[in-house]
Design a protein around this motif. Structure first.
Motif, PDB file in Angstrom:
ATOM      1  N   ASP A   1       0.833  -1.195   0.000  1.00 25.92           N
ATOM      2  CA  ASP A   1       0.000   0.000   0.000  1.00 25.92           C
ATOM      3  C   ASP A   1       0.872   1.252   0.000  1.00 25.92           C
ATOM      4  OD1 ASP A   1      -1.733   2.054   0.379  1.00 25.92           O
ATOM      5  OD2 ASP A   1      -2.693   1.241   2.167  1.00 25.92           O
ATOM      6  N   PRO A   2       0.912   1.988  -1.147  1.00 23.82           N
ATOM      7  CA  PRO A   2       1.794   3.148  -1.236  1.00 23.82           C
ATOM      8  C   PRO A   2       1.516   4.199  -0.159  1.00 23.82           C
ATOM      9  CG  PRO A   2       0.416   2.934  -3.206  1.00 23.82           C
ATOM     10  CD  PRO A   2       0.147   1.745  -2.354  1.00 23.82           C
ATOM     11  N   ARG A   3       0.312   4.174   0.403  1.00 26.28           N
ATOM     12  CA  ARG A   3      -0.006   5.203   1.391  1.00 26.28           C
ATOM     13  C   ARG A   3       0.594   4.903   2.760  1.00 26.28           C
ATOM     14  NH1 ARG A   3      -6.160   5.124   1.205  1.00 26.28           N
ATOM     15  NH2 ARG A   3      -5.604   2.940   1.281  1.00 26.28           N
ATOM     16  N   GLN A   4       1.174   3.705   2.879  1.00 24.52           N
ATOM     17  CA  GLN A   4       1.766   3.371   4.170  1.00 24.52           C
ATOM     18  C   GLN A   4       3.275   3.239   4.086  1.00 24.52           C
ATOM     19  OE1 GLN A   4      -0.622   0.056   5.414  1.00 24.52           O
ATOM     20  NE2 GLN A   4      -2.087   1.448   6.354  1.00 24.52           N
ATOM     21  N   SER A   5       3.860   3.934   3.096  1.00 22.18           N
ATOM     22  CA  SER A   5       5.288   3.782   2.885  1.00 22.18           C
ATOM     23  C   SER A   5       6.104   4.225   4.089  1.00 22.18           C
ATOM     24  CB  SER A   5       5.712   4.533   1.628  1.00 22.18           C
ATOM     25  OG  SER A   5       5.139   5.802   1.601  1.00 22.18           O
ATOM     26  N   VAL A   6       5.660   5.284   4.770  1.00 22.68           N
ATOM     27  CA  VAL A   6       6.444   5.781   5.907  1.00 22.68           C
ATOM     28  C   VAL A   6       6.481   4.740   7.017  1.00 22.68           C
ATOM     29  CG1 VAL A   6       6.591   7.520   7.700  1.00 22.68           C
ATOM     30  CG2 VAL A   6       5.991   8.182   5.387  1.00 22.68           C
TER      31      VAL A   6
ATOM     32  N   ILE B   1      11.440   6.820   0.546  1.00 22.81           N
ATOM     33  CA  ILE B   1      10.566   6.535  -0.588  1.00 22.81           C
ATOM     34  C   ILE B   1      11.367   6.812  -1.859  1.00 22.81           C
ATOM     35  CG2 ILE B   1       8.385   7.113  -1.696  1.00 22.81           C
ATOM     36  CD1 ILE B   1       7.493   8.105   1.104  1.00 22.81           C
TER      37      ILE B   1
END
Lengths: 394, 386
Positions: free
Chosen positions: B212-217, B238
């Protein structure tokens, strides 16, 4: 019976029969309430953003940049030092100019509230930064120490991210930095940022480039003297000085206009849909009241009172809807905060929302427009009710 | 067929009302389509910026170990991991420098799916220890063909004492999204690591693909935490710096879209429900007659539901056609929102959601009136009429 008394009597009669047509009347109220709730909320966002951006700038300060925005601007250490020694800047204690050379970095953190990525601006500031910005006040913990891996966090950034309490850590390239204090700055854009010492920050990023220098102007002519010095001193001609309030207004303008445009755009489309709902309700009201209207006409009432009574009914329903909508918007939005893109830096700006009388009035204006358009067609039909035919139906 | 006739006559009983209702619903669906379209465009932009790749580099310069890949694979949210080590060699015949990115081919092309090559070329690279997949434009410049032996001069000493590292061209690749990029080649890390004197098992970087790119951090922090107390602390970022900055500005778009759509939905459920209810009330007598002539309760229920369905689907169809017409007109202005958003195209999923939304609307708006009609007692209804 005078025309006015006729209008009063017919309108009152119509309104008294609204409860009998409760369901269809409620369609107008609910429809308009939805339009007004969305419009007022969206305008509250646009206004809140504009206000927060405007509050960040102070006419007594100037920002010196080597690019069009602070985030894209860069200047060497030599230029940053030379700018602080330029004329037009107020001298503080021991003659040190009230100025701060600042460096911005963008730090990735997890927003605990959403579980998603978020980015905050970490602003490295000079020693005079807090004399320069008296609106910044520490409300919790202590100030960062220069040279230590410490930051203070703005109240809005802390609330938005939910993860930057005192003692929390930030992951920077040279290790973990800890949050030691919380500051407020009257709800302006700074309050969405983190602050630390510029030198320590530049060391951590192995960088020797600042983004900006912000200065307290000596007096009214301060900016023109500073600008003249920048124009004539070859060491610093590559930068530009702008009055701070003008800078923030200019960088926020595109987003501000866009948010206002979106508010009226969505509100307008919804209003267009609500007009059809109002038409339905008012036509239905007229057909229910056809016998009553025909009777009045047979008794000698003019067509004007009938037209007015339909419009009055539509307006009463619309204004009721507008108040309900504004109330919903007030309950949901007023006093809460929201975050959006800034156009100022890559991080978000968190700002407070207010729903007041001004926005309610805009909502009422929309509502009455919908009611007048929806009501007018039905009113004309009411005036044309064929008396004989309508009475025969009884 | 008889059912269709009945629905049509019910709707045309008051044509104005039907037209206004459909118009109102159409505007609701237009708004839905536009908002959903913008929201999807943002999601696609995030997707396009590929914030789903993380780069794991040494934090303090201590080189990473290839076998740490097993630690990274264990971390939640990671779908694929690969590793890379640069090898730079001089090609004496042209005097040019060739960059070889050594890696494990299978995982590399899974993680870096923007590089276009064929499965045969990847297979050939896996089979040939000293194989090399060459950037198409580089191969054109050098005149390299498949099967060519390419000796590269390097200061990395070989165990066997040979002065040159010889690679064999086994395939070509391209990167259509980035035509101006620096051309390079891809080789086997195993070949480099086995043949070199030292250091063994050392790599330059891990490249990770996440779910999920939105949870990269969050995933990045988990990776760094896993190596925090190891002799080789990592710093995970990222892949695309632009994506980092861009993600930050998107803000509460989704939340606002949901709020507006909810308000619109509430208003149109109310409107459609009321219209159907009104229409049922006016036709109580007719419905009673239908029941008298043998229509079952269930059939009357279906009749009223179908009436609502026709209204909702007509509104949805008009509104979504409107969206398809209007969206391309406003799309250029969306560029203002974000430079990296590009000019968004309307996603077909918007239409699917729109009709699903119409179905839900039908059920909600028809529920009460249809239930009324089903429960209708013939005797009472006919008595009331007289």
């Amino acid at each position: 019976m005078s025309a006015f008394r006729q209008i009063g009597a017919v309108s009152a009669m119509g309104l008294r029969s609204v409860p009998a047509r409760f369901g269809t009347s409620l369609v107008v109220v609910v429809g308009i309430a939805a339009v007004v709730a969305v419009l007022v909320s969206a305008l509250a966002i646009a206004n809140g953003f504009t206000r927060a951006a405007a509050d960040t700038g102070d006419a007594g300060r100037a920002i010196v940049l080597g690019g069009s925005t602070e985030a894209s601007s860069s200047m060497s250490r030599e230029i940053a030092l030379a700018v602080q020694d330029a004329p037009g800047i107020r001298a503080g204690e021991a003659g040190v100019p009230v100025a701060s050379a600042e460096a911005l970095v963008f730090v990735a953190v997890t927003n605990v509230n959403t579980g998603l990525d978020a980015f905050v601006t970490l602003r490295g500031v000079g020693a005079s930064a807090f004399e320069l910005r008296p609106e910044v006040s520490l409300v919790e913990g202590r100030m960062f120490e220069r040279g230590a891996h410490e930051v203070v966090v703005g109240r809005s950034a802390q609330q938005r991210l939910g993860s930057l309490d005192i003692g929390a850590n930030l992951s920077l390239p040279n290790g973990e930095w800890s949050v030691v204090g919380v500051f407020e700055s009257g709800g302006n854009a700074l309050q969405s940022e983190l602050m630390t010492d510029a030198e320590t920050l530049l060391n951590a990023y192995q960088r020797n480039i600042y983004n900006s220098v912000t200065v307290r102007l000596a007096d009214e002519q301060g900016l023109s003297r500073l600008a003249a010095a920048i124009d004539t001193d070859p060491a610093i001609t590559s930068v530009d000085a702008t009055r701070e309030d003008e800078y923030y207004a200019a960088v926020a303008a595109p987003v501000s206009q866009l948010l206002t445009f979106i508010a009226y755009g969505i509100g307008g489309i919804m209003a267009f849909g609500a007009v059809f709902g109002a038409l339905n309700t008012m036509y239905s009201a007229v057909s229910t009241r056809a016998t009553e209207i025909a009777t009045l006409r047979a008794m000698g009432f003019g067509s004007v009172p009938v037209v007015v009574s339909v419009l009055v009914e539509a307006l009463v329903l619309a204004v009721t809807g507008a108040f309900v909508g504004a109330l919903v918007a007030w309950l949901v939005m007023d006093g809460s905060t929201i975050s959006t893109m800034t156009g100022i830096t890559p991080s978000q700006l968190t700002f407070g929302l207010e729903v007041g009388l001004d926005l309610t009035l805009i909502g009422i204006a929309f509502a009455t427009t919908i009611a007048l358009i929806g009501g007018l067609f039905a009113a004309v039909r009411a005036a044309r009710v064929p008396v004989a035919a309508a009475l025969q139906m009884v | 067929v008889k059912g269709l006739f009945l629905i049509r006559s019910a709707l045309w009983r008051k044509p104005m009302r039907t037209v206004f209702t459909v118009a109102s619903l159409a505007v609701g669906f237009l708004l839905f389509g536009m908002l959903q379209g913008v929201d999807t465009a943002f999601d696609q932009a995030v997707e396009r910026l590929r914030a789903d790749r993380l780069l794991v580099d040494p934090r303090f310069g201590q080189p990473l170990q290839q076998n740490d890949v097993s630690v990274i694979q264990e971390i939640e949210g990671i779908t694929d991991v690969t590793w890379t080590q640069f090898f730079i060699g001089g090609y004496p015949q042209t005097g040019s420098t060739v960059i070889v990115l050594t890696t494990e081919p299978e995982s590399f092309y899974k993680v870096r799916n923007e590089y276009e090559t064929s499965p045969e070329h990847i297979e050939a690279l896996k089979r040939t220890p000293n194989g090399l997949i060459v950037w198409q434009s580089l191969a054109d410049d050098m005149g390299w063909q498949i099967g060519d032996q390419v000796p590269l001069q390097s200061n990395v000493p070989r165990l066997d004492g040979e002065p040159a590292w010889t690679f064999e061209v086994v395939g070509f690749m391209d990167w259509p999204d980035n035509p101006g990029g620096v051309p390079f080649t891809v080789g086997n890390y195993a070949y480099l690591d086995e043949a070199r004197v030292s250091p063994k098992g050392v790599i330059g970087r891990f490249v990770v693909r996440i779910a999920d790119p939105r949870q990269s951090v969050e995933v990045a922090r988990a990776i760094d935490a896993a190596f925090q107390n190891s002799p080789r602390p990592t710093f995970t970022q990222i892949d695309d710096q632009r994506a980092q900055a861009e993600l930050a500005t998107i803000g509460d778009v989704s939340r606002l879209t949901v709020a507006v759509i909810s308000a619109v939905f509430f208003a149109i459920v109310f409107l459609a429900g009321n219209v159907v209810l009104q229409s049922v009330r006016e036709r109580i007598g007719e419905l009673a007659v239908l029941k008298t002539v043998g229509f079952s309760d269930a059939r009357v229920l279906m009749l009223v539901t179908s009436e609502a369905l026709v209204l909702c689907v007509a509104g949805a169809a008009l509104g979504l056609v409107g969206t398809a017409v209007v969206f391309p007109l406003i799309a250029p202005y969306l560029l203002q929102l974000s430079l990296y958003l590009g000019t968004p195209r309307l996603s077909p999923s918007v239409f699917a959601w729109g009709f699903l939304f119409a179905g839900v609307l039908t059920v909600l708006s028809a529920a009460l009136p249809a239930w009324h009609a089903k429960r209708l007692s013939i005797v009472d209804a006919l008595r009331r009429r007289v």
